[in-house]
Design an enzyme around this catalytic site. Sequence first.
Site, short mmCIF file in Angstrom:
data_model
loop_
_atom_site.label_atom_id
_atom_site.label_comp_id
_atom_site.label_asym_id
_atom_site.label_seq_id
_atom_site.Cartn_x
_atom_site.Cartn_y
_atom_site.Cartn_z
N ASN A 208 0.85 -1.19 0.00
CA ASN A 208 0.00 0.00 0.00
C ASN A 208 0.89 1.25 0.00
O ASN A 208 2.11 1.15 0.00
CB ASN A 208 -0.95 -0.03 1.21
N ASP A 277 -4.01 -6.41 4.56
CA ASP A 277 -5.04 -7.28 5.15
C ASP A 277 -4.99 -8.69 4.58
O ASP A 277 -5.41 -9.64 5.23
CB ASP A 277 -6.43 -6.67 4.90
N PRO A 303 -3.27 -12.22 9.79
CA PRO A 303 -3.71 -12.06 11.19
C PRO A 303 -3.87 -10.58 11.51
O PRO A 303 -3.10 -9.75 11.01
CB PRO A 303 -2.56 -12.67 12.00
N PHE A 325 -4.58 2.94 14.68
CA PHE A 325 -4.88 3.95 13.67
C PHE A 325 -6.04 3.42 12.83
O PHE A 325 -6.16 2.20 12.67
CB PHE A 325 -3.67 4.21 12.77
N1 CTP Z 1 -3.96 -3.70 11.84
C1 CTP Z 1 -3.21 -4.76 12.31
N2 CTP Z 1 -3.20 -5.94 11.61
C2 CTP Z 1 -3.90 -6.07 10.47
C3 CTP Z 1 -4.65 -4.98 9.97
C4 CTP Z 1 -4.65 -3.81 10.68
O1 CTP Z 1 -2.60 -4.66 13.35
N3 CTP Z 1 -3.86 -7.21 9.82
C5 CTP Z 1 -3.97 -2.46 12.62
C6 CTP Z 1 -3.39 -1.26 11.92
O2 CTP Z 1 -2.00 -1.14 12.22
C7 CTP Z 1 -4.20 -0.10 12.49
C8 CTP Z 1 -5.55 -0.72 12.79
O3 CTP Z 1 -5.34 -2.13 12.85
O4 CTP Z 1 -3.67 0.37 13.71
C9 CTP Z 1 -6.62 -0.43 11.80
O5 CTP Z 1 -6.15 -0.70 10.50
P1 CTP Z 1 -7.01 -0.33 9.23
O6 CTP Z 1 -6.24 -0.70 8.00
O7 CTP Z 1 -7.53 1.05 9.35
O8 CTP Z 1 -8.29 -1.24 9.37
P2 CTP Z 1 -8.52 -2.78 9.36
O9 CTP Z 1 -8.67 -3.24 10.77
O10 CTP Z 1 -7.51 -3.48 8.53
O11 CTP Z 1 -9.95 -2.85 8.70
P3 CTP Z 1 -10.43 -2.36 7.23
O12 CTP Z 1 -9.26 -2.60 6.31
O13 CTP Z 1 -11.61 -3.21 6.94
O14 CTP Z 1 -10.78 -0.90 7.36
#
Ligand code: CTP
Length: 402
Positions: A208, A277, A303, A325
């Site tokens: 990303n 993700d 995870p 975040f």
């Molecule tokens: N995060 C994490 N592990 C993942 C995905 C996200 O630890 N596999 C953490 C990120 O570092 C951030 C928070 O979760 O602090 C939210 O990440 P974000 O990308 O905004 O959201 P997601 O939880 O991944 O959900 P979505 O992509 O559906 O918005």
Amino acid sequence: MLKNKNIILGVCGGIAVYKSVELLRLLTKAGASVHVIMTRAAQEFVTPLTFQTLSSNPVHTDLFNLIAEREIGHISLADRADLFIIAPATANVIGKIAAGIADDMLTTTVMATKAPVLISPAMNVNMFTNPIYQESEQKLRRLGYLFEAPVSGSLACGWEGEGKLASPETIFESSVAALTAKDLSGKTVLITAGPTREEIDPVRYISNHSSGKMGYALARAARRRGAQVTLVSGPTALAKPDGVRVVNITSAAEMQSEVMTRAAECDIIIKAAAVADYRPLARNSTKIKKKTDSITLELVKNPDILAGLGAMSGDGSPRPFLIGFAAETDSLAINAQKKLNEKHLDMIVANDVSQTDAGFNVETNRALLFFKDGSSRECGLMTKDELAGIILDNAASRLKPC
Ligand code: CTP
């Protein structure tokens, strides 16, 4: 970062004077009002006009300048200082300060100041290792003077070794640290930053746009406030922050393993990383060739590291203060609060990454902070360094005392 701060920059004679011009630029850019004092020898290398133009303040060179003595004077200059930096500092000036000699504008003002003094030496390696110099430095350290050690390298005099002035960025960082209250002293802080990369084959990956700038700003800010900082970083183009332990990772799985092994020892964990993700179900060991018009990649969920950390409280044992975040392009507040609750966080920083001046790969950010107790705070457009300060202010004030 340095708004309303009065800094004296003492400049001694040495080939490294050009680096203090750059240091002055960094200090003024951060908002400091800088008054430069040059020794007579320093003026042999760079003219006062250079420092005067960049600081927008008169440069002090003469102890007996009648106008300056009436209007500013070395005592009022010393009194007004929040920080006194000497860079480059020669063996001669360091020796004089250690011996209590005050015979020019620089040494007299240092003697008169109550402000913290940060000395950044630069000299020939044999001068640096000379026991007379070392004794002066040790004496000043014992008396509370701060030092930014010189680095090793090829010296202007032709010798190799320790004696090169530290970089302007390093001296700047130590200057900001010297002016920062140590409200995270004794705390262990882990920060994740940057993107993760999920390999498809030896030449391609899924990732990303995260640059890591927000996480690195948080790491620098936590370090300045006295914390022991570990930065678990995905691939970025950023320089390693001074005084921070950096653990480089590539994939989400590697980030998970590095974070989870350290989590129990942390007081605060900040997950600023943009974790991918999904990852390919299988990594091709050889380059995928373009044999067909379209291909389908099967992806599996990575995870959720933050959710795993939030679940640590399940067994009742103490857990770190958790800051997540939320990178959103719509329904910012609703989505962020949902993540705060579902991942059992103490605080979440929500940013709208669809904006051009916030989120990924820019110097500024604009955020909403939500807290476990239901309160929130809006942070308008500001630099990532400023936002890092606000995030840590809120974490520090909510942490239980040691
Ligand atoms: N995060 C994490 N592990 C993942 C995905 C996200 O630890 N596999 C953490 C990120 O570092 C951030 C928070 O979760 O602090 C939210 O990440 P974000 O990308 O905004 O959201 P997601 O939880 O991944 O959900 P979505 O992509 O559906 O918005």
